[in-house]
Design a protein around this motif. Structure first.
Motif, PDB file in Angstrom:
ATOM      1  N   GLN A 110      79.676  41.150  43.199  1.00  7.93           N
ATOM      2  CA  GLN A 110      80.257  39.894  43.685  1.00  7.93           C
ATOM      3  C   GLN A 110      79.165  38.877  44.003  1.00  7.93           C
ATOM      4  O   GLN A 110      79.318  37.678  43.724  1.00  7.93           O
ATOM      5  N   THR A 111      78.054  39.342  44.563  1.00  4.29           N
ATOM      6  CA  THR A 111      76.956  38.425  44.893  1.00  4.29           C
ATOM      7  C   THR A 111      76.286  37.908  43.629  1.00  4.29           C
ATOM      8  O   THR A 111      75.977  36.712  43.513  1.00  4.29           O
ATOM      9  N   LEU A 112      76.060  38.783  42.656  1.00  3.18           N
ATOM     10  CA  LEU A 112      75.475  38.349  41.394  1.00  3.18           C
ATOM     11  C   LEU A 112      76.403  37.377  40.667  1.00  3.18           C
ATOM     12  O   LEU A 112      75.955  36.409  40.044  1.00  3.18           O
ATOM     13  N   ALA A 113      77.708  37.620  40.761  1.00  3.68           N
ATOM     14  CA  ALA A 113      78.677  36.708  40.140  1.00  3.68           C
ATOM     15  C   ALA A 113      78.584  35.316  40.748  1.00  3.68           C
ATOM     16  O   ALA A 113      78.641  34.304  40.039  1.00  3.68           O
ATOM     17  N   THR A 114      78.440  35.254  42.068  1.00  2.76           N
ATOM     18  CA  THR A 114      78.295  33.960  42.743  1.00  2.76           C
ATOM     19  C   THR A 114      77.047  33.234  42.266  1.00  2.76           C
ATOM     20  O   THR A 114      77.079  32.033  41.971  1.00  2.76           O
ATOM     21  N   LEU A 115      75.931  33.955  42.158  1.00  7.47           N
ATOM     22  CA  LEU A 115      74.667  33.338  41.765  1.00  7.47           C
ATOM     23  C   LEU A 115      74.664  32.881  40.311  1.00  7.47           C
ATOM     24  O   LEU A 115      73.939  31.949  39.953  1.00  7.47           O
ATOM     25  N   CYS A 116      75.475  33.533  39.466  1.00  9.97           N
ATOM     26  CA  CYS A 116      75.472  33.207  38.036  1.00  9.97           C
ATOM     27  C   CYS A 116      76.630  32.294  37.626  1.00  9.97           C
ATOM     28  O   CYS A 116      76.761  31.957  36.455  1.00  9.97           O
ATOM     29  N   GLN A 117      77.440  31.905  38.587  1.00  4.92           N
ATOM     30  CA  GLN A 117      78.644  31.153  38.245  1.00  4.92           C
ATOM     31  C   GLN A 117      78.332  29.782  37.658  1.00  4.92           C
ATOM     32  O   GLN A 117      78.954  29.342  36.697  1.00  4.92           O
ATOM     33  N   HIS A 118      77.351  29.084  38.232  1.00 10.71           N
ATOM     34  CA  HIS A 118      77.093  27.704  37.824  1.00 10.71           C
ATOM     35  C   HIS A 118      75.665  27.440  37.341  1.00 10.71           C
ATOM     36  O   HIS A 118      75.380  26.331  36.892  1.00 10.71           O
ATOM     37  N   HIS A 119      74.783  28.418  37.451  1.00 12.50           N
ATOM     38  CA  HIS A 119      73.363  28.145  37.211  1.00 12.50           C
ATOM     39  C   HIS A 119      72.843  28.880  35.978  1.00 12.50           C
ATOM     40  O   HIS A 119      72.758  30.110  35.965  1.00 12.50           O
ATOM     41  N   GLU A 120      72.461  28.119  34.972  1.00  7.74           N
ATOM     42  CA  GLU A 120      71.955  28.695  33.720  1.00  7.74           C
ATOM     43  C   GLU A 120      70.679  29.491  33.934  1.00  7.74           C
ATOM     44  O   GLU A 120      70.502  30.577  33.367  1.00  7.74           O
ATOM     45  N   ALA A 121      69.766  28.960  34.773  1.00  8.95           N
ATOM     46  CA  ALA A 121      68.502  29.658  35.010  1.00  8.95           C
ATOM     47  C   ALA A 121      68.746  31.024  35.638  1.00  8.95           C
ATOM     48  O   ALA A 121      68.039  31.996  35.325  1.00  8.95           O
ATOM     49  N   ASN A 122      69.730  31.132  36.518  1.00 10.92           N
ATOM     50  CA  ASN A 122      70.046  32.420  37.147  1.00 10.92           C
ATOM     51  C   ASN A 122      70.578  33.413  36.124  1.00 10.92           C
ATOM     52  O   ASN A 122      70.274  34.604  36.172  1.00 10.92           O
ATOM     53  N   ARG A 123      71.396  32.901  35.193  1.00 12.17           N
ATOM     54  CA  ARG A 123      71.916  33.794  34.137  1.00 12.17           C
ATOM     55  C   ARG A 123      70.773  34.332  33.287  1.00 12.17           C
ATOM     56  O   ARG A 123      70.733  35.524  32.956  1.00 12.17           O
ATOM     57  N   ARG A 124      69.861  33.452  32.924  1.00 12.99           N
ATOM     58  CA  ARG A 124      68.708  33.889  32.121  1.00 12.99           C
ATOM     59  C   ARG A 124      67.910  34.947  32.870  1.00 12.99           C
ATOM     60  O   ARG A 124      67.460  35.942  32.280  1.00 12.99           O
ATOM     61  N   GLN A 125      67.730  34.725  34.155  1.00 10.93           N
ATOM     62  CA  GLN A 125      66.951  35.668  34.959  1.00 10.93           C
ATOM     63  C   GLN A 125      67.616  37.036  35.000  1.00 10.93           C
ATOM     64  O   GLN A 125      66.945  38.068  34.911  1.00 10.93           O
ATOM     65  N   LEU A 126      68.925  37.061  35.116  1.00  9.01           N
ATOM     66  CA  LEU A 126      69.639  38.340  35.186  1.00  9.01           C
ATOM     67  C   LEU A 126      69.633  39.053  33.835  1.00  9.01           C
ATOM     68  O   LEU A 126      69.595  40.287  33.782  1.00  9.01           O
ATOM     69  N   LEU A 127      69.650  38.276  32.748  1.00 12.91           N
ATOM     70  CA  LEU A 127      69.746  38.882  31.424  1.00 12.91           C
ATOM     71  C   LEU A 127      68.399  39.225  30.805  1.00 12.91           C
ATOM     72  O   LEU A 127      68.334  39.614  29.643  1.00 12.91           O
ATOM     73  N   THR A 128      67.322  39.070  31.572  1.00 12.21           N
ATOM     74  CA  THR A 128      66.010  39.427  31.023  1.00 12.21           C
ATOM     75  C   THR A 128      65.895  40.929  30.769  1.00 12.21           C
ATOM     76  O   THR A 128      65.089  41.374  29.969  1.00 12.21           O
ATOM     77  N   ASP A 129      66.712  41.692  31.469  1.00 14.23           N
ATOM     78  CA  ASP A 129      66.674  43.153  31.339  1.00 14.23           C
ATOM     79  C   ASP A 129      68.026  43.652  30.842  1.00 14.23           C
ATOM     80  O   ASP A 129      69.033  43.561  31.556  1.00 14.23           O
ATOM     81  N   HIS A 130      68.069  44.161  29.613  1.00 13.56           N
ATOM     82  CA  HIS A 130      69.333  44.643  29.062  1.00 13.56           C
ATOM     83  C   HIS A 130      69.863  45.858  29.817  1.00 13.56           C
ATOM     84  O   HIS A 130      71.062  46.139  29.774  1.00 13.56           O
ATOM     85  N   THR A 131      68.975  46.570  30.494  1.00 10.83           N
ATOM     86  CA  THR A 131      69.436  47.724  31.272  1.00 10.83           C
ATOM     87  C   THR A 131      70.384  47.282  32.380  1.00 10.83           C
ATOM     88  O   THR A 131      71.406  47.924  32.643  1.00 10.83           O
ATOM     89  N   THR A 132      70.043  46.166  33.031  1.00  8.55           N
ATOM     90  CA  THR A 132      70.915  45.627  34.083  1.00  8.55           C
ATOM     91  C   THR A 132      72.266  45.235  33.508  1.00  8.55           C
ATOM     92  O   THR A 132      73.317  45.511  34.091  1.00  8.55           O
TER      93      THR A 132
END
Length: 612
Positions: free
Chosen positions: A288-310
């Protein structure tokens, strides 16, 4: 030294002097509260037996006992009873007992006061009780107590404050307003060596700030609470408790989300996902917290997707036995799927199609709703994703959900079909028309929800847009009734919904653009459409004027037979449309409108005059 129960019973039954027997009786009475709690602790059967014997009310009465040791034992027993699954309802605690608990939280005995403090959040469950707590000075008592006891008890009292003020933040604000030193003392706890103390201080301050404007508390949240919380994500003692509090603070605030990101919340949360894989409650809060951080911010999405394991861990959560976790995983993927094309492609690379399709049939309605919302984003304007999901059978599934009894699910399903059709290939559009009966679409166009009507109109608009449209296929699908249906839509909505009028006019414009002479003749010969055109061209809504202008332009294209064009020009002239278009060309404040009106006027001039 406390006597054993067997010894007390023996002394009571003996023939010794009355004073000794009376003392034994008093000792038994003093132990009874603890014994009652022991019956209930850890045993549902014991708790049920205790409540079946109507033990709660006598136990509550001991809160007024003159011996504080008995009161302390009673508080422990009550805590045991209410910790059990077979707990009684809080309504069984009378107002007098609740007031007594508030009073005891200010007791000179710290053990009694702390015991009462632990119970207050359990019994304070209604607005009236919260009001009573404030009237009795309950929060002030707890704040005083939190700074008068040793470290372990201090954390217990702060936790009680945090639980109370999470539901009623006004309690904390009222207490702080009376004495600002309380707030400063809790802020000092942010520097405590105890991670538990730092965490509950964050909870209290977050509750204090809840509902206030950002300007009212920038130092508290931005400079103190958020950095402390993000650092605590790496502390084993409290790391799984932090995400929920963090999410409650940053949700709805772009500024606070950026602060959390600047302190590297995303990699720390992602790291915790690996440790929480078997902890469903922790997994829920993290997602839920990650969803909030990635809802509107492209840079946050990129940061989360740097690791395919996550990303694979998030996909794995789609198969959680807990429906709430599946919803949270979908919510996280929904944020990621709002990203640009290359990131959406990353979701395809890890094979999101199959688990997502499975959730469209999930027994939990909220999971279905969120899964369709993810699908809506995935299929928008990206051919590779569309082809993968169409091959996985998403069209048939979305069509079946478009007739759901749930309005949100119905809306999301039609929205997904609309996005699939947007710039879709001839094959994709054909698969939609093959799966979706025309009668189903017409019923959606007549749905009581204007929002759903709009999505259904947008779906139709996309199906008849561009060169990837077969008029033969379209005519076969609609039975030749598309024009009449659009005319009815315009008639039904009148001027109540300009956005629906816009979609209907754009669909007519698309139809006039891709169709042949017969379709254009049919449009101009429809009295309902022709009579509405002047009104729509004069609309105060720029987008509606533009959509009506495109229809005019597409009705009189270069290349049609001169006799057909002359007939259409005559009808447009008699309806007063030519003069309105000329006025738009000369006076409309929108440059786009003036340019389109100029195109339409040139088309009028290129058509031969009507034969005498």
């Amino acid at each position: 030294m406390v006597a054993r129960p067997e010894e007390l019973v023996s002394r009571l039954a003996s023939g010794s002097d009355p004073d000794s027997r009376l003392k034994a009786l008093r000792d038994i009475k003093n132990q009874s509260a603890t014994a009652a709690g022991s019956l209930a602790y850890g045993s549902q059967q014991g708790a049920e037996a205790f409540l079946a014997c109507n033990g709660l009310q006598p136990l509550l009465r001991t809160l007024w006992h003159s011996d504080l040791r008995v009161v302390e034992a009673s508080l422990r027993a009550l805590r045991c009873v209410f910790q059990n699954e077979a707990r009684p309802s809080e309504q069984q605690v009378a107002t007098e007992a609740f007031i007594q608990l508030v009073t005891l939280s200010g007791s000179g005995s710290y053990l009694v006061a702390v015991g009462a403090a632990r119970l207050l959040p359990v019994f304070c469950t209604t607005d009236s009780q919260a009001s009573l707590l404030e009237q009795q000075g309950g929060v002030r008592k707890l704040l005083h107590l939190s700074h008068a006891v040793h470290a372990t008890q201090h954390e217990i009292v702060l936790e009680a404050l945090a639980r109370l003020t999470a539901t009623w933040p006004g309690l904390m604000r009222a207490a702080f307003a009376e004495d600002d030193s309380f707030k400063r003392k809790i802020e000092e706890q942010l520097k405590s060596p105890s991670p538990e103390a730092r965490f509950v201080a964050c909870l209290c301050l977050a509750n204090y700030c809840q509902g206030r404007s950002l300007d009212a508390h920038p130092p508290t949240l931005q400079s103190q609470v958020l950095p402390t919380l993000v650092r605590l994500l790496g502390n084993p003692a409290v790391r799984f408790s932090v995400p929920r509090c963090l999410n409650s603070i940053i949700e709805g605030s772009d500024v606070l989300q950026k602060v959390a990101t600047d302190f590297e919340a995303i990699p720390k949360l992602a790291h915790l996902l690996h440790a929480a894989i078997s902890n469903q409650a922790a997994l829920l809060d993290l997602l839920q917290t990650l969803a909030t951080l990635c809802q509107h911010h492209e840079a946050n999405r990129r940061q989360l997707l740097t690791d395919h394991t996550t990303l694979k861990l998030i996909l794995g959560a789609l198969e959680s036995p807990d429906a709430s976790v599946r919803v949270a995983a979908c919510s996280c993927l929904r944020g990621l799927s709002r990203s640009v094309k290359n990131l959406r492609c990353s979701l395809v690379d890890v094979d999101i199609a199959q688990p997502l399709m499975k959730l469209l049939s999930d027994p939990n309605l909220e999971v279905q709703q969120m899964a369709t919302a993810v699908l809506c984003n995935m299929v928008l304007d990206f051919a590779v994703v569309k082809d993968v999901l169409v091959a996985a059978g998403c069209v048939d599934k979305l069509v079946s959900l478009a007739t759901s009894m749930d309005s949100d699910l119905r809306l999301n399903a039609v929205w997904g079909l609309q996005n699939l059709a947007f710039r879709g290939s001839l094959e994709v559009k054909g698969s939609i028309m093959s799966a979706l009966p025309w009668t189903t679409l017409t019923s959606l166009l007549r749905d009581e929800s204007p929002e759903l009507q709009g999505k259904a109109l947008s779906l139709l608009q996309n199906l008849v847009h561009g060169s990837n449209t077969s008029m033969t296929q379209l005519t076969a699908w609609t039975g030749g009734n598309i024009l009449e249906e659009l005319a009815q839509v315009l008639y039904r909505i009148g001027d109540k919904e300009s956005s629906l009028q816009e979609h209907a006019m754009q669909t007519l414009g698309n139809l006039a653009g891709i169709g042949g002479e017969d379709e254009r003749d049919e449009i101009i010969n429809n009295p309902g459409i022709l009579s509405l055109l002047p009104t729509l061209l004069a609309s105060s809504q720029e987008r509606l004027r533009l959509a009506a202008l495109w229809l005019v332009i597409n009705i009189i294209p270069v290349g049609d037979r001169e006799t057909c064009l002359a007939m259409r020009r005559t009808k447009l002239d008699h309806a007063g449309i030519k003069s309105i278009v000329q006025q738009l060309r000369d006076t409309d404040p929108s440059q786009d409108i003036r340019e389109r009106a100029t195109t339409a006027c040139n088309r009028f001039l290129s058509i031969m005059e009507e034969p005498p």
